[in-house]
Design a protein around this motif. Structure first.
Motif, PDB file in Angstrom:
ATOM      1  N   LYS A 143       0.835  -1.199   0.000  1.00 41.22           N
ATOM      2  CA  LYS A 143       0.000   0.000   0.000  1.00 41.22           C
ATOM      3  C   LYS A 143       0.863   1.240   0.000  1.00 41.22           C
ATOM      4  N   ILE A 144       0.240   2.370  -0.269  1.00 39.50           N
ATOM      5  CA  ILE A 144       0.832   3.688  -0.081  1.00 39.50           C
ATOM      6  C   ILE A 144       0.135   4.295   1.132  1.00 39.50           C
ATOM      7  N   GLY A 145       0.900   4.563   2.186  1.00 38.71           N
ATOM      8  CA  GLY A 145       0.316   5.104   3.409  1.00 38.71           C
ATOM      9  C   GLY A 145       0.340   6.619   3.423  1.00 38.71           C
ATOM     10  N   GLY A 146      -0.070   7.181   4.540  1.00 37.21           N
ATOM     11  CA  GLY A 146      -0.064   8.627   4.698  1.00 37.21           C
ATOM     12  C   GLY A 146       1.304   9.140   5.116  1.00 37.21           C
ATOM     13  N   THR A 147       1.441  10.451   5.160  1.00 38.38           N
ATOM     14  CA  THR A 147       2.678  11.085   5.606  1.00 38.38           C
ATOM     15  C   THR A 147       2.347  12.338   6.394  1.00 38.38           C
ATOM     16  N   ILE A 148       3.225  12.698   7.312  1.00 38.29           N
ATOM     17  CA  ILE A 148       3.041  13.947   8.053  1.00 38.29           C
ATOM     18  C   ILE A 148       3.818  15.098   7.406  1.00 38.29           C
ATOM     19  N   PHE A 149       4.406  14.845   6.233  1.00 37.39           N
ATOM     20  CA  PHE A 149       5.010  15.917   5.430  1.00 37.39           C
ATOM     21  C   PHE A 149       3.992  16.363   4.384  1.00 37.39           C
ATOM     22  N   ASP A 150       3.773  17.670   4.292  1.00 38.49           N
ATOM     23  CA  ASP A 150       2.829  18.146   3.287  1.00 38.49           C
ATOM     24  C   ASP A 150       3.497  18.251   1.920  1.00 38.49           C
ATOM     25  N   ARG A 151       2.760  18.725   0.929  1.00 34.98           N
ATOM     26  CA  ARG A 151       3.272  18.737  -0.448  1.00 34.98           C
ATOM     27  C   ARG A 151       4.454  19.690  -0.627  1.00 34.98           C
ATOM     28  N   ARG A 152       4.641  20.602   0.308  1.00 40.27           N
ATOM     29  CA  ARG A 152       5.795  21.505   0.247  1.00 40.27           C
ATOM     30  C   ARG A 152       6.991  20.967   1.030  1.00 40.27           C
ATOM     31  N   GLY A 153       6.875  19.716   1.506  1.00 41.85           N
ATOM     32  CA  GLY A 153       7.981  19.117   2.243  1.00 41.85           C
ATOM     33  C   GLY A 153       8.085  19.602   3.668  1.00 41.85           C
ATOM     34  N   ARG A 154       7.011  20.139   4.206  1.00 41.39           N
ATOM     35  CA  ARG A 154       7.020  20.702   5.559  1.00 41.39           C
ATOM     36  C   ARG A 154       6.411  19.690   6.527  1.00 41.39           C
ATOM     37  N   ARG A 155       7.148  19.391   7.600  1.00 42.35           N
ATOM     38  CA  ARG A 155       6.699  18.415   8.583  1.00 42.35           C
ATOM     39  C   ARG A 155       5.628  19.011   9.498  1.00 42.35           C
ATOM     40  N   HIS A 156       4.614  18.221   9.791  1.00 47.30           N
ATOM     41  CA  HIS A 156       3.601  18.597  10.777  1.00 47.30           C
ATOM     42  C   HIS A 156       3.733  17.624  11.948  1.00 47.30           C
ATOM     43  N   THR A 157       3.850  18.155  13.157  1.00 41.23           N
ATOM     44  CA  THR A 157       4.165  17.328  14.312  1.00 41.23           C
ATOM     45  C   THR A 157       3.038  17.345  15.343  1.00 41.23           C
ATOM     46  N   ALA A 158       3.193  16.498  16.364  1.00 38.46           N
ATOM     47  CA  ALA A 158       2.203  16.452  17.443  1.00 38.46           C
ATOM     48  C   ALA A 158       2.077  17.786  18.161  1.00 38.46           C
TER      49      ALA A 158
END
Length: 283
Positions: free
Chosen positions: A206-221
């Motif tokens: 499968k292809i899972g999700g990511t916490i990096f958005d399309r601009r390569g910016r990490r989103h954290t807890a």
């Protein structure tokens, strides 16, 4: 980021609440960096009063501590204690292009703290608001239905908590050529079926999700704190908890009634609980 995956429900399940409750105290203004990111409730531990009172004390601002503190603040006065600093403004945390640099950073203010396991493996643990979600590779998937059943959790509440997390942090990734090649190779090797893009935990590829958005910016807890009640939550950074204070409870079980923490210049601070709140350690 397993605790954050559960959002409101799992953070509450994973952190063991003890008992007590009361009113928080006002302290000095937020740092310039915290105000920049609209975290006016975030302060440096050296600005903390010597003694204060809260409904809940959460020790550790990681993937369990941040959603736990945010949701508890809906109805209670909450203190969150984190020994690290803010993840914002640090490109080693925020940018996928500097992902490996965070683990290589050995400075005293690094978001990653090197340690060697008991069996001699060199590793790193998080030392930053947002915890491991600031250091990991950003892959997101839900737990399997079997895991949820085995844990004894309410599947309906868990799924609602997943959605709460996913609205804030989870994105569908782009799939560059080398990842497409790996995807095709797994299928050719018999790792089937092809589940496509899904957040569910399923056998196959499968292809899972990511916490990096399309601009390569990490989103954290740490982003969950934007959902906190700003007048009911206080976060102290660079706060190292040295003791959890206990008193005898019913059936000889100890009950936490406060904590002692030190700031970055060695100042000692005491925080106490009153009423029906609790203390939670998330690490």
């Amino acid at each position: 980021m397993s605790a954050a995956h559960m959002g409101r429900a799992a953070a509450l399940i994973l952190a063991t609440l003890l008992a007590s409750s009361c009113v928080s105290v006002s302290v000095t203004v937020a740092s310039k960096e915290a105000r920049r990111y609209n975290f006016r409730f975030v302060r440096h531990a050296r600005d903390a009063p010597a003694v204060s009172y809260y409904n809940y004390i959460v020790v550790g601002g990681g993937t369990a501590g941040c959603p736990l503190a945010a949701t508890l603040s809906e109805h209670s006065r909450v203190l969150l204690l984190e020994r690290g600093g803010l993840p914002y403004g640090n490109r080693n945390v925020s940018s996928e292009y500097h992902f490996a640099d965070a683990l290589a950073d050995t400075s005293p203010l690094s978001p990653a703290q090197r340690f060697v396991s008991e069996d001699g493996v060199v590793n790193a643990r998080a030392r930053v608001l947002g915890g491991g979600s600031c250091l990991n590779a950003g892959f997101y998937t839900r737990a399997s239905a079997g895991y949820v059943r085995a844990a004894g959790w309410d599947a309906r509440l868990v799924n609602a908590s997943y959605r709460w997390v996913e609205r804030a942090l989870v994105f569908r990734p782009g799939v560059p050529r080398w990842q497409r090649a790996l995807h095709a190779g797994l299928l050719e090797a018999g790792v089937t079926p092809d589940n496509g893009y899904t957040l569910e935990h399923l056998p196959g590829t499968k292809i899972g999700g990511t916490i990096f958005d399309r601009r390569g910016r990490r989103h954290t807890a740490a982003d969950f704190l934007r959902r906190a009640h700003p007048r009911r939550l206080t976060v102290f950074l660079h706060a190292t908890v040295s003791r959890v204070l206990f008193r005898p409870g019913g059936k000889k079980k100890p009950v936490a009634y406060g904590v002692v923490f030190t700031d970055s210049v060695g100042g000692e601070h005491h925080v106490y609980l009153r009423g029906g709140g609790g203390a939670a350690r998330t690490r």
